[in-house]
Design a protein around this motif. Structure first.
Motif, PDB file in Angstrom:
ATOM      1  N   ILE A 141      60.735 121.278 -36.993  1.00  0.00           N
ATOM      2  CA  ILE A 141      59.726 121.146 -38.053  1.00  0.00           C
ATOM      3  C   ILE A 141      59.883 119.809 -38.760  1.00  0.00           C
ATOM      4  CG2 ILE A 141      59.000 122.028 -40.324  1.00  0.00           C
ATOM      5  CD1 ILE A 141      59.557 124.853 -39.248  1.00  0.00           C
ATOM      6  N   ASP A 142      61.112 119.429 -39.060  1.00  0.00           N
ATOM      7  CA  ASP A 142      61.358 118.149 -39.721  1.00  0.00           C
ATOM      8  C   ASP A 142      60.881 116.992 -38.841  1.00  0.00           C
ATOM      9  OD1 ASP A 142      62.448 116.541 -41.900  1.00  0.00           O
ATOM     10  OD2 ASP A 142      63.972 115.937 -40.431  1.00  0.00           O
ATOM     11  N   SER A 143      61.129 117.070 -37.546  1.00  0.00           N
ATOM     12  CA  SER A 143      60.669 116.029 -36.624  1.00  0.00           C
ATOM     13  C   SER A 143      59.142 115.946 -36.626  1.00  0.00           C
ATOM     14  CB  SER A 143      61.168 116.312 -35.206  1.00  0.00           C
ATOM     15  OG  SER A 143      62.568 116.222 -35.153  1.00  0.00           O
ATOM     16  N   ALA A 144      58.483 117.088 -36.610  1.00  0.00           N
ATOM     17  CA  ALA A 144      57.023 117.113 -36.641  1.00  0.00           C
ATOM     18  C   ALA A 144      56.494 116.506 -37.937  1.00  0.00           C
ATOM     19  CB  ALA A 144      56.516 118.539 -36.467  1.00  0.00           C
ATOM     20  N   LEU A 145      57.140 116.817 -39.042  1.00  0.00           N
ATOM     21  CA  LEU A 145      56.721 116.250 -40.329  1.00  0.00           C
ATOM     22  C   LEU A 145      56.880 114.731 -40.336  1.00  0.00           C
ATOM     23  CD1 LEU A 145      58.139 118.897 -42.805  1.00  0.00           C
ATOM     24  CD2 LEU A 145      55.731 118.284 -42.528  1.00  0.00           C
ATOM     25  N   GLN A 146      57.937 114.229 -39.734  1.00  0.00           N
ATOM     26  CA  GLN A 146      58.155 112.783 -39.676  1.00  0.00           C
ATOM     27  C   GLN A 146      57.063 112.106 -38.849  1.00  0.00           C
ATOM     28  OE1 GLN A 146      60.307 111.230 -41.633  1.00  0.00           O
ATOM     29  NE2 GLN A 146      60.816 113.282 -42.353  1.00  0.00           N
ATOM     30  N   ILE A 147      56.651 112.753 -37.758  1.00  0.00           N
ATOM     31  CA  ILE A 147      55.577 112.201 -36.935  1.00  0.00           C
ATOM     32  C   ILE A 147      54.284 112.148 -37.727  1.00  0.00           C
ATOM     33  CG2 ILE A 147      54.109 112.668 -34.928  1.00  0.00           C
ATOM     34  CD1 ILE A 147      56.694 113.821 -33.596  1.00  0.00           C
ATOM     35  N   ILE A 148      53.966 113.227 -38.434  1.00  0.00           N
ATOM     36  CA  ILE A 148      52.731 113.258 -39.227  1.00  0.00           C
ATOM     37  C   ILE A 148      52.749 112.185 -40.302  1.00  0.00           C
ATOM     38  CG2 ILE A 148      51.447 114.630 -40.926  1.00  0.00           C
ATOM     39  CD1 ILE A 148      52.074 117.083 -39.209  1.00  0.00           C
ATOM     40  N   LYS A 149      53.897 111.975 -40.927  1.00  0.00           N
ATOM     41  CA  LYS A 149      53.987 110.974 -41.994  1.00  0.00           C
ATOM     42  C   LYS A 149      53.698 109.572 -41.478  1.00  0.00           C
ATOM     43  CE  LYS A 149      57.142 113.544 -44.922  1.00  0.00           C
ATOM     44  NZ  LYS A 149      58.502 113.632 -45.458  1.00  0.00           N
ATOM     45  N   LYS A 150      53.927 109.325 -40.183  1.00  0.00           N
ATOM     46  CA  LYS A 150      53.618 108.003 -39.602  1.00  0.00           C
ATOM     47  C   LYS A 150      52.120 107.761 -39.553  1.00  0.00           C
ATOM     48  CE  LYS A 150      57.692 107.606 -36.704  1.00  0.00           C
ATOM     49  NZ  LYS A 150      58.206 107.523 -35.329  1.00  0.00           N
ATOM     50  N   TYR A 151      51.343 108.847 -39.430  1.00  0.00           N
ATOM     51  CA  TYR A 151      49.892 108.714 -39.306  1.00  0.00           C
ATOM     52  C   TYR A 151      49.166 108.876 -40.620  1.00  0.00           C
ATOM     53  CZ  TYR A 151      50.709 108.946 -34.334  1.00  0.00           C
ATOM     54  OH  TYR A 151      51.145 108.676 -33.074  1.00  0.00           O
ATOM     55  N   LYS A 152      49.751 109.637 -41.532  1.00  0.00           N
ATOM     56  CA  LYS A 152      49.088 109.883 -42.802  1.00  0.00           C
ATOM     57  C   LYS A 152      50.147 110.017 -43.878  1.00  0.00           C
ATOM     58  CE  LYS A 152      45.756 111.362 -45.558  1.00  0.00           C
ATOM     59  NZ  LYS A 152      45.143 110.373 -46.355  1.00  0.00           N
ATOM     60  N   PRO A 153      50.021 109.277 -44.968  1.00  0.00           N
ATOM     61  CA  PRO A 153      50.985 109.443 -46.069  1.00  0.00           C
ATOM     62  C   PRO A 153      50.975 110.877 -46.569  1.00  0.00           C
ATOM     63  CG  PRO A 153      49.500 107.590 -46.475  1.00  0.00           C
ATOM     64  CD  PRO A 153      48.998 108.304 -45.250  1.00  0.00           C
TER      65      PRO A 153
END
Length: 64
Positions: free
Chosen positions: A50-62
């Motif tokens: 889940i943390d990895s997925a959140l980090q990926i999303i943060k790269k695309y959208k603040p």
């Protein structure tokens, strides 16, 4: 039309981000009451994903 599509994609990322944050919160609370080592390890493994997925999303959208 392009702005509308971009806004829809941003909205989707926000929904995914919020869902992952809520799942992480719930699992983090639940893990505190787990006694079985195997179950505890499984919860930890899921939290890492889940943390990895959140980090990926943060790269695309603040963070919303």
């Amino acid at each position: 039309m392009r702005n509308f599509a971009k806004k829809m994609e941003e909205d989707k990322l926000i929904i995914i981000h919020e869902a992952l944050n809520e799942a992480s919160y719930l699992i983090s609370n639940e893990i505190q009451s787990v006694i079985d080592e195997g179950v505890y390890s499984e919860y930890n493994r899921v939290l890492v994903k889940i943390d990895s997925a959140l980090q990926i999303i943060k790269k695309y959208k603040p963070t919303p």
